[in-house]
Design a protein around this motif. Structure first.
Motif, mmCIF file in Angstrom:
data_model
loop_
_atom_site.group_PDB
_atom_site.id
_atom_site.type_symbol
_atom_site.label_atom_id
_atom_site.label_comp_id
_atom_site.label_asym_id
_atom_site.label_seq_id
_atom_site.Cartn_x
_atom_site.Cartn_y
_atom_site.Cartn_z
ATOM 1 N N ASN A 163 0.834 -1.199 0.000
ATOM 2 C CA ASN A 163 0.000 0.000 0.000
ATOM 3 C C ASN A 163 0.867 1.246 0.000
ATOM 4 O O ASN A 163 0.887 1.998 0.976
ATOM 5 C CB ASN A 163 -0.960 0.011 1.197
ATOM 6 N N LYS A 167 2.475 1.848 4.696
ATOM 7 C CA LYS A 167 1.812 0.894 5.568
ATOM 8 C C LYS A 167 2.831 -0.111 6.109
ATOM 9 O O LYS A 167 3.888 -0.340 5.510
ATOM 10 C CB LYS A 167 0.756 0.174 4.721
ATOM 11 N N HIS A 200 -6.419 -1.961 11.357
ATOM 12 C CA HIS A 200 -6.191 -2.704 10.117
ATOM 13 C C HIS A 200 -5.957 -4.186 10.347
ATOM 14 O O HIS A 200 -6.188 -4.993 9.441
ATOM 15 C CB HIS A 200 -5.002 -2.112 9.362
ATOM 16 N N GLY A 331 -2.751 0.155 -4.930
ATOM 17 C CA GLY A 331 -3.444 -0.996 -4.368
ATOM 18 C C GLY A 331 -3.085 -2.323 -5.009
ATOM 19 O O GLY A 331 -2.106 -2.452 -5.749
ATOM 20 N N GLU A 353 -6.316 5.065 -3.352
ATOM 21 C CA GLU A 353 -5.890 4.462 -2.090
ATOM 22 C C GLU A 353 -4.730 5.269 -1.520
ATOM 23 O O GLU A 353 -4.090 6.063 -2.210
ATOM 24 C CB GLU A 353 -5.468 3.011 -2.313
ATOM 25 N N SER A 391 -8.438 2.049 1.419
ATOM 26 C CA SER A 391 -8.168 0.841 0.634
ATOM 27 C C SER A 391 -9.410 0.458 -0.157
ATOM 28 O O SER A 391 -10.546 0.750 0.248
ATOM 29 C CB SER A 391 -7.775 -0.332 1.545
ATOM 30 N N ASN A 392 -9.175 -0.245 -1.271
ATOM 31 C CA ASN A 392 -10.284 -0.789 -2.054
ATOM 32 C C ASN A 392 -9.832 -2.116 -2.655
ATOM 33 O O ASN A 392 -9.197 -2.144 -3.705
ATOM 34 C CB ASN A 392 -10.707 0.192 -3.155
ATOM 35 N N PHE A 393 -10.147 -3.195 -1.968
ATOM 36 C CA PHE A 393 -9.709 -4.524 -2.395
ATOM 37 C C PHE A 393 -10.699 -5.190 -3.348
ATOM 38 O O PHE A 393 -10.313 -6.051 -4.134
ATOM 39 C CB PHE A 393 -9.510 -5.426 -1.175
ATOM 40 N N ASP A 641 -10.844 -4.909 7.481
ATOM 41 C CA ASP A 641 -11.362 -4.356 6.229
ATOM 42 C C ASP A 641 -12.885 -4.477 6.142
ATOM 43 O O ASP A 641 -13.510 -3.794 5.337
ATOM 44 C CB ASP A 641 -10.739 -5.070 5.034
#
Length: 803
Positions: A163, A167, A200, A331, A353, A391-393, A641
């Motif tokens: 990230n 991170k 996290h 990401g 992100e 974040s966008n997983f 998440d």
């Protein structure tokens, strides 16, 4: 599990009886040897020099200013062996008079780095991976430019970043995908780096506050075998030490591809007294990375330390430091998006992100009686921490209109106390060292999770105030029976309280909150006791055989713990009202609780066994080999998440660790770490019992050249094998092999250096996960590998001045 603990205790009693029944060395008449070890050229005292009495079990290491003392030295002629990395090893003959103190001052001449100097250890290890001499050697020969490099000095520890660089790294060790630190305990000057109940992930360990140039040394303890380490130390623990007084001032400037720049300074501050030292260090770092959307990563660090001798045997140190950073990130990208040509490897599906984080530490330590028969140390520390991550997983899996970006927030204060007392004595024919320690850690945490498409807050999923406390007591008894047999018996007790205030646990849901998650405002408590037993047999000066056993644990997230407690409270209340089990389960489900969580554990226990050996082959090679087994009672994960919990059940891991250090000539060294592991879920059927992303084969090593004329060079590799990415092994995480080179030349006080990273320009995935996601125009979600690409070939260079 109880039977395993009883077995360890039974073995300890048996071995004690066996060893007491033998014949041991008896030092009927003895004296004291003390003195100072200094640099022969400048006269300054040398710390951490190894001093042993040849042919005995006696030895010590010098203190901050080179002073040392060895009690109970047998009367008569003795040979004193003195060694230190980077200096010539010498032997001195001395006559010890009964009941008297003999002073022996020693001057060491600087010399070339010699592998034989680390074969002599005053503090002999109790496991194959905990040899301090090898760690000192690694600090000298392995290039270190960042906190990531520091972590990978620990043999068998592999890291991954996914990230934007700001991170905490993903950690892999002994068959664990330890997320960001769930099963690897990390410490700096006794301050725990791991964060409990983090926004996290549990055990989140962000080491970016540490400036590598301030680090003096580190210790590695693999497995749950040592009583001084508690929470998160199941796969192992790594402890870093910063310098008390740097040898020189330092200014270092670095730069290179991807708009990378780093400036580091270490400046000694003049003090009025001889036995005082103070310094201030700072670092600026910036990079855009190789991504099409620049990372714009910026970090500032500052660290200061003051150290003084209050008396001849007492010291006081105070340090303050911190860092702050911010970054953007591309990401984890889905493999299909690259293969179909939608994006490149360094493109992004959602390039918004990123995040920001900061931490400040204050640390004070007082030590009395260092190097004497009785030693006392007390430490107090406090940390302030702030974290925000976007974040966008899954992209458009949960919200096809706005997207799935989440925002995780963690703000906390940590207060801690560590203390220990060491008592060294002779019990008849046996040398004994008893260490009793204890402490307290208090975390006050505000943590929340938002659905924040395009970084705009839309829905509040969780919002918790957490007060978590842990108190611990431990004892280690080191027994040296003779030159061949040593034993360490340990016992540790930990007590936790978890107090969670769920701010969304309301009679009526707020219009902007997610009302499909369980709500728990309550408290819980738990304690755990873990025994340890380590036995060492040394048939000769060049061979040591280790037997290690013990139990340890990692704590679970406070939100998991109180969820289980809340389920029990609901069950108890409804049972009193006459509800049937079926009705109770229905009531739990109606309140978004999964009935399966009623049996989850607060402090799941890890039980480990290990057999290892360390071999000194002549004066030019050291080999360490360990075969190990680890059973984990349960692997419960709070998914930060999503604000939910995954129960992964019990696991079993076995493996082999190999370390090799070789001196090929007076100027050339080689090293290799090879780690094999195999882990399975115990209670799952064959074909569905793989531990996702758990490393099977990892290795790193290289060649290092240090020439007298100022030239330095290193060629290093890192290998991670392919492994299952899910429980059924239907999705595989790709392995990789990287090759890096570092070259440097020193002339006088100036050193110029450069590095070639990923020399073969390999396409490799630094972090990868089997994730279900949906792209914006896809009708159905797809589960496949999502990854963060590793850096391609790049060049970095710099110059440093020491004065």
């Amino acid at each position: 599990m109880k039977s395993n603990i009883k077995n360890i205790s039974s073995v300890a009693v048996f071995v004690l009886i066996f060893l007491f029944s033998g014949s041991f060395l008896l030092y009927a008449q003895s004296g004291i040897l003390k003195g100072k070890v200094s640099d022969a050229e400048d006269g300054n005292g040398l710390p951490l020099v190894n001093i042993i009495i040849k042919g005995t079990v006696l030895g010590t290491s010098t203190g901050l200013h080179g002073e040392y003392r060895i009690d109970n030295v047998p009367a008569g002629d003795q040979v004193v062996v003195v060694s230190f990395v980077g200096y010539e090893t010498i032997e001195k003959q001395v006559y010890i008079k009964p009941d008297e103190t003999v002073t022996l001052n020693i001057d060491l001449k600087p010399g070339s780095l010699n592998l034989s100097s680390i074969q002599i250890e005053a503090e002999r290890p109790f496991s194959a991976a905990s040899a301090k001499g090898i760690r000192q050697f690694d600090m000298k020969v392995r290039p270190v430019r960042s906190s990531q490099d520091l972590l990978m000095l620990a043999p068998g520890l592999i890291i991954a970043q996914h990230n934007g660089g700001g991170k905490a790294e993903q950690l892999y060790m002994r068959g664990f995908d330890a997320d960001h630190g769930t099963d690897v305990g990390i410490y700096v000057d006794g301050i725990p780096v791991n964060m409990v109940s983090h926004g996290h992930g549990q055990g989140y360990a962000d080491l970016h506050f540490l400036i590598p140039e301030t680090v003096e040394g580190f210790d590695v303890f693999k497995g749950p075998y040592f009583a001084r380490f508690g929470d998160f130390g199941t796969a192992g623990s790594v402890s870093f030490r910063t310098q008390d007084h740097p040898d020189n001032n330092l200014v270092k400037l670095e730069g290179g591809m991807f708009s990378t720049a780093r400036l580091t300074t270490v400046l000694k501050i003049p003090t009025n007294k001889t036995h005082q030292s103070a310094y201030l260090a700072g670092q600026f770092y910036a990079t855009d990375g190789p991504f099409e959307s620049p990372q714009d990563f910026i970090r500032f660090n500052v660290f200061g330390k003051f150290h003084t001798h209050l008396t001849e045997t007492s010291t006081l140190s105070l340090s303050l430091g911190g860092f702050s950073s911010g970054w953007n990130a591309s990401g984890q990208i889905p493999d299909r998006a690259v293969s179909e040509g939608l994006i490149t490897r360094f493109g992004a599906i959602d390039d918004m992100e990123g995040g920001t984080t900061s931490r400040e530490n204050v640390n004070m330590e007082y030590t009395y009686g260092e190097g004497t028969d009785q030693e006392f140390k007390i430490q107090g520390y406090s940390s302030w921490y702030d974290f925000r991550l976007f974040s966008n997983f899954t992209f458009w899996l949960n919200d096809p209109v706005n997207g799935d970006m989440i925002e995780q927030v963690d703000k906390r204060n940590i207060l801690g106390i560590n203390t220990h007392y060491i008592y060294r004595q002779r019990l008849g024919n046996i040398l004994s060292q008893t260490t009793v320690g204890g402490g307290l850690r208090a975390d006050n945490i505000d943590v929340s999770l938002w659905h924040s498409p395009d970084r705009i807050r839309k829905t509040l999923k969780t919002d918790d105030g957490i007060s978590e406390r842990s108190l611990f007591l431990w004892v280690e008894e080191d027994l040296i029976f003779n030159t061949k047999w040593r034993m360490q018996i340990g016992l540790r007790g930990d007590y936790f309280t978890f107090n969670v205030n769920d701010k969304l646990d309301l009679p009526e849901p707020l219009p902007y909150m997610d009302d499909e998650l369980p709500r728990s405002s309550t408290y819980s408590q738990k304690m755990i006791v873990n025994p340890k037993l380590n036995i060492v047999y040394s048939p000769s000066e060049s061979v040591e055989i280790f037997l290690n056993s013990g139990t340890g644990f990692h704590s679970n997230d406070a939100r998991d713990v109180v969820t289980t407690q809340r389920i029990h409270e609901i069950e108890q209340g409804l049972s009193r009202k006459g509800y049937s089990p079926v009705q109770i389960d229905s009531a739990l489900i109606a309140r978004n609780f999964d009935p399966v969580h009623r049996n989850t554990l607060t402090l799941p226990r890890a039980t480990g066994f290990e057999m290892g050996s360390k071999l000194n082959i002549g004066k030019r090679a050291i080999l360490s080999l360990a075969a190990w087994y680890l059973h984990m009672q349960e692997e419960l994960v709070f998914v930060g998440d999503e604000g939910t919990t995954e129960i992964n059940g019990a696991t079993r891991r076995i493996g082999l660790d190999l370390e090799g250090r070789f001196q090929l000539s007076s100027w050339l060294w080689a090293d290799i770490d090879l780690n094999l592991a195999n882990g399975k879920f115990i209670n799952e059927p064959e074909g569905q019992n793989e531990i996702p992303l758990a490393p099977r084969v990892t290795s790193q090593g290289g060649l290092t050249a240090l020439l007298d004329k100022g030239f330095e060079g290193a060629l290093r590799y890192r290998y991670v094998g392919e492994r299952p990415a899910n429980e059924t092994n239907t999705v595989r995480a790709k392995g990789y092999f990287l090759l890096n080179m570092m070259l440097a030349y020193r002339f006088g006080i100036i050193k110029v250096f450069g590095s070639l990273e990923n020399m073969l320009n390999v396409e490799w995935n630094e972090a990868q996960f089997d994730t279900e996601s949906r792209l914006q125009f896809e009708p159905e979600p797809v589960s496949e590998i999502h990854y963060t690409p590793g850096n391609p070939f790049n060049v970095q260079f710099g110059v440093s001045v020491e004065f």
